[in-house]
Design a protein around this motif. Structure first.
Motif, PDB file in Angstrom:
ATOM      1  N   ASP A  12       0.869  -1.191   0.000  1.00 38.23           N
ATOM      2  CA  ASP A  12       0.000   0.000   0.000  1.00 38.23           C
ATOM      3  C   ASP A  12       0.899   1.231   0.000  1.00 38.23           C
ATOM      4  OD1 ASP A  12      -1.557  -2.252   0.747  1.00 38.23           O
ATOM      5  OD2 ASP A  12      -3.076  -0.932   1.600  1.00 38.23           O
ATOM      6  N   CYS A  58      -6.211  -0.732   4.099  1.00 36.96           N
ATOM      7  CA  CYS A  58      -6.917  -1.251   5.265  1.00 36.96           C
ATOM      8  C   CYS A  58      -6.681  -0.331   6.463  1.00 36.96           C
ATOM      9  CB  CYS A  58      -6.515  -2.690   5.566  1.00 36.96           C
ATOM     10  SG  CYS A  58      -4.793  -2.979   5.977  1.00 36.96           S
ATOM     11  N   CYS A 118      -2.789  -1.075   7.539  1.00 39.01           N
ATOM     12  CA  CYS A 118      -1.864  -0.208   6.795  1.00 39.01           C
ATOM     13  C   CYS A 118      -1.901   1.242   7.278  1.00 39.01           C
ATOM     14  CB  CYS A 118      -2.195  -0.261   5.309  1.00 39.01           C
ATOM     15  SG  CYS A 118      -1.578  -1.755   4.517  1.00 39.01           S
ATOM     16  N   CYS A 128       1.405  -4.639   3.602  1.00 40.94           N
ATOM     17  CA  CYS A 128       0.102  -4.873   4.248  1.00 40.94           C
ATOM     18  C   CYS A 128       0.098  -6.085   5.190  1.00 40.94           C
ATOM     19  CB  CYS A 128      -0.970  -5.055   3.169  1.00 40.94           C
ATOM     20  SG  CYS A 128      -2.623  -5.147   3.847  1.00 40.94           S
ATOM     21  N   PRO A 129      -0.383  -5.876   6.423  1.00 41.75           N
ATOM     22  CA  PRO A 129      -0.503  -6.978   7.383  1.00 41.75           C
ATOM     23  C   PRO A 129      -1.872  -7.650   7.378  1.00 41.75           C
ATOM     24  CG  PRO A 129      -0.911  -4.917   8.502  1.00 41.75           C
ATOM     25  CD  PRO A 129      -0.686  -4.570   7.042  1.00 41.75           C
ATOM     26  N   GLN A 130      -2.688  -7.312   6.379  1.00 43.40           N
ATOM     27  CA  GLN A 130      -4.103  -7.717   6.363  1.00 43.40           C
ATOM     28  C   GLN A 130      -4.260  -9.245   6.395  1.00 43.40           C
ATOM     29  OE1 GLN A 130      -7.556  -7.682   6.858  1.00 43.40           O
ATOM     30  NE2 GLN A 130      -7.259  -5.624   6.031  1.00 43.40           N
TER      31      GLN A 130
HETATM   32 ZN   LIG Z   1      -3.349  -3.135   4.307  1.00 44.29          ZN
END
Ligand SMILES: [Zn+2]
Length: 212
Positions: free
Chosen positions: A46, A105, A124, A191-193
């Motif tokens: 991101d 996110c 993010c 991103c850690p999503q």
């Molecule tokens: Zn993210």
């Protein structure tokens, strides 16, 4: 559009891995080329861009989409600023499609989209906020955190004009490369999503390379 790079990692002047959940912020000079490498596949990077001369000038999704008359980003896309200037141009892309509609996110959107108990999960937007707080020298504040690019993320538009978050189309070793047309500050949240398929529910590292 798939387009291979002619640049060799051996000649890069900068190489760094960014773990999922970490941020990366750095100035990239006009004429330099930046590569984001999806090391293990199906990751989302991101990304926000600002003019290093004045961060009030920043990446604009709407100007980029209008000027190229296409909603997807790939090789040949000029990444435009809110002042109508080309900030960077995508010069190589082995993934073939990147999103600039889906947004990043955030804990708030995780809560609304997925479940109340997802609010405490790392997102993010938090990584960007931490990045600008720990790097005040760039002069970026909370109000500058605006609409972004999700490199490697697959958000196709349906025939009816809807957005759908789909499984990633990237794979291990795919990359996107862009040449800076002005001095830019690059701010990336890897991103850690864990709640949507954009990164196959498995956040993984990316690698950043820069060439002069
Ligand atoms: Zn993210």
């Amino acid at each position: 559009m798939i387009k291979q790079s002619h640049l060799s990692p051996d000649n890069a002047v900068f190489t760094e891995q960014v773990l999922a959940g970490d941020y990366w912020i750095k100035e990239v000079k006009a004429g330099q080329t930046l590569r984001i490498l999806d090391l293990e596949g199906n990751q989302a990077a991101d990304t926000l861009f600002y003019s290093a001369a004045d961060p009030v000038e920043r990446y604009s999704a709407i100007d980029t989409i209008r000027e190229q008359a296409n909603a997807y980003l790939t090789a040949g896309t000029k990444l435009m600023s809110n002042f109508g200037n080309t900030m960077l141009e995508i010069t190589a892309d082995t993934c073939g499609r990147h999103d600039t509609l889906g947004g990043a996110c955030a804990t708030e959107s995780n809560q609304i989209r997925y479940a109340l108990e997802k609010k405490c999960m790392h997102a993010c937007r938090d990584s960007w906020m931490l990045a600008i707080a720990e790097n005040e020298q760039y002069g970026i504040s909370k109000r500058d955190i605006t609409h972004n690019i999700n490199f490697f993320m697959n958000v196709p538009i349906t025939a009816e004009g809807g957005l759908s978050f789909e499984d990633g189309i990237s794979e291990a070793g795919k990359y996107v490369e862009m040449k800076a047309m002005m001095d830019v500050i690059v701010l990336i949240s890897n991103c850690p999503q864990l709640n949507n398929p954009c990164n196959a529910y498995n956040p993984t590292p990316v690698e950043i390379l820069i060439w002069d």
